[in-house]
Scaffold this motif. Structure first.
Motif, PDB file in Angstrom:
ATOM      1  N   ASN A  18      -0.778  -9.337  -1.946  1.00  0.00           N
ATOM      2  CA  ASN A  18      -2.079  -9.737  -1.257  1.00  0.00           C
ATOM      3  C   ASN A  18      -1.880 -11.306  -0.862  1.00  0.00           C
ATOM      4  O   ASN A  18      -2.137 -11.881  -1.778  1.00  0.00           O
ATOM      5  N   ASP A  59      -9.402   1.861  -3.928  1.00  0.00           N
ATOM      6  CA  ASP A  59      -8.736   0.949  -4.603  1.00  0.00           C
ATOM      7  C   ASP A  59      -7.862   1.565  -5.862  1.00  0.00           C
ATOM      8  O   ASP A  59      -8.108   2.349  -6.516  1.00  0.00           O
ATOM      9  N   TYR A 110      -1.498 -11.932  -6.027  1.00  0.00           N
ATOM     10  CA  TYR A 110      -1.597 -12.940  -4.703  1.00  0.00           C
ATOM     11  C   TYR A 110      -0.687 -13.744  -4.450  1.00  0.00           C
ATOM     12  O   TYR A 110      -0.178 -14.147  -5.388  1.00  0.00           O
ATOM     13  N   THR A 124       0.751  -1.275   0.107  1.00  0.00           N
ATOM     14  CA  THR A 124      -0.145   0.125  -0.020  1.00  0.00           C
ATOM     15  C   THR A 124       0.921   1.407   0.059  1.00  0.00           C
ATOM     16  O   THR A 124       0.351   2.365  -0.505  1.00  0.00           O
ATOM     17  N   ARG A 146     -14.594   0.400  -5.714  1.00  0.00           N
ATOM     18  CA  ARG A 146     -14.560   0.925  -4.304  1.00  0.00           C
ATOM     19  C   ARG A 146     -13.427   2.019  -4.172  1.00  0.00           C
ATOM     20  O   ARG A 146     -12.423   2.054  -4.743  1.00  0.00           O
ATOM     21  N   ARG A 159      -3.989  -7.395  -8.983  1.00  0.00           N
ATOM     22  CA  ARG A 159      -3.371  -7.495  -7.804  1.00  0.00           C
ATOM     23  C   ARG A 159      -2.342  -8.858  -7.892  1.00  0.00           C
ATOM     24  O   ARG A 159      -2.499  -9.628  -8.385  1.00  0.00           O
ATOM     25  N   ALA A 173      -9.812  -5.111 -11.469  1.00  0.00           N
ATOM     26  CA  ALA A 173      -8.554  -4.689 -10.689  1.00  0.00           C
ATOM     27  C   ALA A 173      -7.489  -5.880 -10.744  1.00  0.00           C
ATOM     28  O   ALA A 173      -7.911  -7.068 -10.617  1.00  0.00           O
ATOM     29  N   ASN A 181     -13.412  -7.847   4.421  1.00  0.00           N
ATOM     30  CA  ASN A 181     -13.250  -6.571   3.119  1.00  0.00           C
ATOM     31  C   ASN A 181     -12.625  -7.304   2.235  1.00  0.00           C
ATOM     32  O   ASN A 181     -12.501  -6.740   1.096  1.00  0.00           O
ATOM     33  N   ASN A 182     -11.810  -8.301   2.321  1.00  0.00           N
ATOM     34  CA  ASN A 182     -10.897  -8.743   1.453  1.00  0.00           C
ATOM     35  C   ASN A 182     -11.672  -9.806   0.502  1.00  0.00           C
ATOM     36  O   ASN A 182     -12.406 -10.534   0.683  1.00  0.00           O
ATOM     37  N   LEU A 183     -10.925  -9.894  -0.692  1.00  0.00           N
ATOM     38  CA  LEU A 183     -11.506 -10.681  -1.814  1.00  0.00           C
ATOM     39  C   LEU A 183     -11.781 -12.251  -1.385  1.00  0.00           C
ATOM     40  O   LEU A 183     -12.881 -12.964  -1.553  1.00  0.00           O
ATOM     41  N   LYS A 220     -19.507  -9.128  -4.871  1.00  0.00           N
ATOM     42  CA  LYS A 220     -19.734  -7.961  -5.657  1.00  0.00           C
ATOM     43  C   LYS A 220     -18.303  -7.607  -6.109  1.00  0.00           C
ATOM     44  O   LYS A 220     -17.274  -7.542  -5.518  1.00  0.00           O
ATOM     45  N   ILE A 221     -17.976  -7.478  -7.564  1.00  0.00           N
ATOM     46  CA  ILE A 221     -16.864  -7.055  -8.073  1.00  0.00           C
ATOM     47  C   ILE A 221     -16.824  -5.843  -8.076  1.00  0.00           C
ATOM     48  O   ILE A 221     -17.570  -5.058  -8.700  1.00  0.00           O
ATOM     49  N   TRP A 222     -15.897  -4.984  -7.333  1.00  0.00           N
ATOM     50  CA  TRP A 222     -15.717  -3.663  -7.362  1.00  0.00           C
ATOM     51  C   TRP A 222     -15.195  -2.950  -8.573  1.00  0.00           C
ATOM     52  O   TRP A 222     -13.978  -2.454  -8.586  1.00  0.00           O
ATOM     53  N   TYR A 241      -4.665   3.548   7.527  1.00  0.00           N
ATOM     54  CA  TYR A 241      -4.211   2.504   7.586  1.00  0.00           C
ATOM     55  C   TYR A 241      -2.888   2.349   6.890  1.00  0.00           C
ATOM     56  O   TYR A 241      -1.646   2.039   7.525  1.00  0.00           O
TER      57      TYR A 241
HETATM   58  N1  UFG Z   1     -12.722  -7.031  -4.320  1.00  0.00           N
HETATM   59  C1  UFG Z   1     -13.924  -7.090  -4.796  1.00  0.00           C
HETATM   60  N2  UFG Z   1     -15.010  -7.576  -4.300  1.00  0.00           N
HETATM   61  C2  UFG Z   1     -14.842  -7.667  -2.821  1.00  0.00           C
HETATM   62  C3  UFG Z   1     -13.429  -7.565  -2.354  1.00  0.00           C
HETATM   63  C4  UFG Z   1     -12.498  -7.109  -3.028  1.00  0.00           C
HETATM   64  O1  UFG Z   1     -14.247  -6.836  -5.956  1.00  0.00           O
HETATM   65  O2  UFG Z   1     -15.738  -8.268  -2.108  1.00  0.00           O
HETATM   66  C5  UFG Z   1     -11.404  -6.338  -5.330  1.00  0.00           C
HETATM   67  C6  UFG Z   1     -10.892  -5.223  -4.796  1.00  0.00           C
HETATM   68  O3  UFG Z   1     -11.754  -3.831  -5.367  1.00  0.00           O
HETATM   69  C7  UFG Z   1      -9.661  -5.346  -5.259  1.00  0.00           C
HETATM   70  C8  UFG Z   1      -9.069  -7.007  -5.072  1.00  0.00           C
HETATM   71  O4  UFG Z   1     -10.618  -7.286  -4.933  1.00  0.00           O
HETATM   72  O5  UFG Z   1      -9.511  -5.025  -6.525  1.00  0.00           O
HETATM   73  C9  UFG Z   1      -8.431  -7.210  -3.773  1.00  0.00           C
HETATM   74  O6  UFG Z   1      -9.072  -6.565  -2.765  1.00  0.00           O
HETATM   75  P1  UFG Z   1      -8.709  -6.988  -1.221  1.00  0.00           P
HETATM   76  O7  UFG Z   1      -9.739  -6.052  -0.531  1.00  0.00           O
HETATM   77  O8  UFG Z   1      -8.469  -8.489  -1.194  1.00  0.00           O
HETATM   78  O9  UFG Z   1      -7.169  -6.596  -1.297  1.00  0.00           O
HETATM   79  P2  UFG Z   1      -6.747  -4.876  -1.493  1.00  0.00           P
HETATM   80  O10 UFG Z   1      -5.671  -4.946  -2.625  1.00  0.00           O
HETATM   81  O11 UFG Z   1      -7.552  -3.744  -1.531  1.00  0.00           O
HETATM   82  O12 UFG Z   1      -5.905  -4.707  -0.011  1.00  0.00           O
HETATM   83  C10 UFG Z   1      -4.855  -5.385   0.486  1.00  0.00           C
HETATM   84  C11 UFG Z   1      -4.743  -5.356   1.908  1.00  0.00           C
HETATM   85  C12 UFG Z   1      -4.651  -4.111   2.575  1.00  0.00           C
HETATM   86  C13 UFG Z   1      -3.285  -3.642   1.808  1.00  0.00           C
HETATM   87  C14 UFG Z   1      -3.613  -3.231   0.237  1.00  0.00           C
HETATM   88  C15 UFG Z   1      -2.374  -2.629  -0.289  1.00  0.00           C
HETATM   89  O13 UFG Z   1      -5.812  -6.149   2.437  1.00  0.00           O
HETATM   90  O14 UFG Z   1      -4.072  -4.568   3.699  1.00  0.00           O
HETATM   91  O15 UFG Z   1      -3.603  -4.617  -0.303  1.00  0.00           O
HETATM   92  O16 UFG Z   1      -2.595  -2.642  -1.553  1.00  0.00           O
HETATM   93  F1  UFG Z   1      -3.284  -2.214   2.365  1.00  0.00           F
END
Ligand code: UFG
Length: 353
Positions: free
Chosen positions: A181, A300, A235, A129, A297, A233, A231, A200-202, A218-220, A152
């Motif tokens: 991730n 993001d 993983y 992040t 979201r 990431r 988007a 919160n996480n996918l 939901k796909i954000w 955070y």
């Molecule tokens: N996503 C969805 N639907 C959901 C949840 C997530 O489409 O219900 C998408 C998000 O929009 C994103 C991807 O899946 O594109 C991954 O989302 P996560 O929430 O799993 O992970 P993030 O990349 O948003 O966040 C993670 C860590 C954080 C950290 C961040 C750094 O959880 O702690 O990476 O980029 F800060």
């Protein structure tokens, strides 16, 4: 005598997997955790995997007096891996002081207590992040740290600075690991991720939807500039990630030349879209997930994946497990949870929707 390592937040998701890897590498492990987002039952689970029970103490590192007392009692700790922190990005935007207070004071108390017993090796749990939306991909450690998108994220940036400053003026040696991730669970399916309330996480959202605990994923956003519009990431399997902590610790304890403060990306170097993850999950596990596309979201980033060369070449570590293994293990863990492996988990899985 094997070395004694303290893992803060050691019954949390990444912490517990790291405790297992440390024990399996011959370390004696102590855990402190305030149990604010975890359960002590994980200590039993760790023991089931490794055959050795790590020492566990319920301790809030925000309590300076208690923290100093703990370290004086355990003055033979030779290194610390620091996971204990709040981590919900969304929540941090609504209660920033909770995040700054907890994540920063606990770090400062920890560093002071380590000084007190001359424990000079620290591995810190940081995050990609700090790069925000990088201009160049894959993103390397030399990319600029950008203004944090959440309190955070800002606590991770400030923590890295605190550790850097302290390492330049004390005997401390430290390594910050910037995670991409982390997903998946231990192959035993005895430990894994335990999100509190609505994930919160996918991946936990996917597994809970597949299990029928959530109606719809939901796909954000599907209008990003990526191959399928969703988007991207990087993983990484939590067990690969956990192993990197052992390597980082050994780098500081060994005689390899290193700087007082170092930073490494921990990722696979490969990006996957949200849709890739969903489709792979369905195919490797033979289950269907209800999903629909929703608005982006806020906060993001569009795409991020790691340049892993520094971790590969300097740390001598690389990932071994692919997305299919990650998503299979996540599903095995969800099934075990559903069978009641941890008993009554209302607090974690419960009715909080
Ligand atoms: N996503 C969805 N639907 C959901 C949840 C997530 O489409 O219900 C998408 C998000 O929009 C994103 C991807 O899946 O594109 C991954 O989302 P996560 O929430 O799993 O992970 P993030 O990349 O948003 O966040 C993670 C860590 C954080 C950290 C961040 C750094 O959880 O702690 O990476 O980029 F800060």
């Amino acid at each position: 005598m094997s070395k004694k390592i303290l893992v803060t937040g050691g019954v949390g998701y990444i912490g517990s997997h790291t405790v297992v890897e440390l024990q399996q590498s011959g370390y004696q492990v102590l855990i402190v955790d305030n149990l604010s987002n975890s359960t002590e039952k994980i200590v039993d689970q760790i023991e089931k995997i490794t055959g050795t029970r790590p020492g566990f103490t319920k301790l809030d590192l925000g309590d300076r007096t208690e923290t100093l007392a703990y370290f004086k009692k355990h003055s033979d700790i030779s290194g610390v891996i620091h996971f204990a922190a709040y981590k919900a990005v969304g929540e941090s935007t609504t209660v920033p002081l909770k995040y700054y207070h907890n994540n920063l004071f606990s770090l400062i108390n920890l560093l002071e207590a380590m000084d007190e017993i001359q424990c000079n090796s620290l591995v810190f749990s940081s995050s990609c992040t700090v790069y925000g939306q990088p201009e160049e991909l894959p993103v390397s450690e030399s990319a600029p740290v950008q203004k944090a998108l959440s309190p955070y994220g800002n606590t991770k940036q400030i923590s890295e600075e605190i550790i850097y400053d302290h390492s330049q003026t004390s005997a401390l040696e430290a390594i910050s690991l910037r995670y991409f991730n982390p997903i998946g669970a231990h192959e035993s399916a005895l430990i894994g991720e335990l999100p509190l309330g609505v994930p919160n996480n996918l991946v936990p959202f996917i597994t809970q939807t597949a299990m029928g605990k959530r109606e719809m994923l939901k796909i954000w956003g599907d209008d990003y500039n990526t191959i399928d519009g969703t988007a991207i990431r990087d993983y990484i399997h939590v067990v690969d990630l956990a192993k990197a902590h052992v390597v980082a610790l050994e780098r500081m304890h060994g005689d390899k030349k290193h700087q007082r403060y170092e930073v490494f990306n921990l990722g696979t170097g490969e990006g996957s879209t949200v849709l890739d993850v969903i489709l792979t999950f369905q195919s490797v596990n033979g289950v269907k997930i209800n999903y629909q596309v929703a608005e982006r979201r806020p906060g993001d980033v569009e795409k991020v994946w790691a340049d892993t060369r520094k971790a590969n070449e300097v740390l001598g570590w690389k990932t071994e497990l692919g997305l299919d293994v990650m998503l299979k293990s996540a599903w095995e863990w969800e099934k075990k949870l559903n069978e009641g492996i941890l008993g009554d988990l209302d607090k974690f899985r419960g009715n909080i929707r």
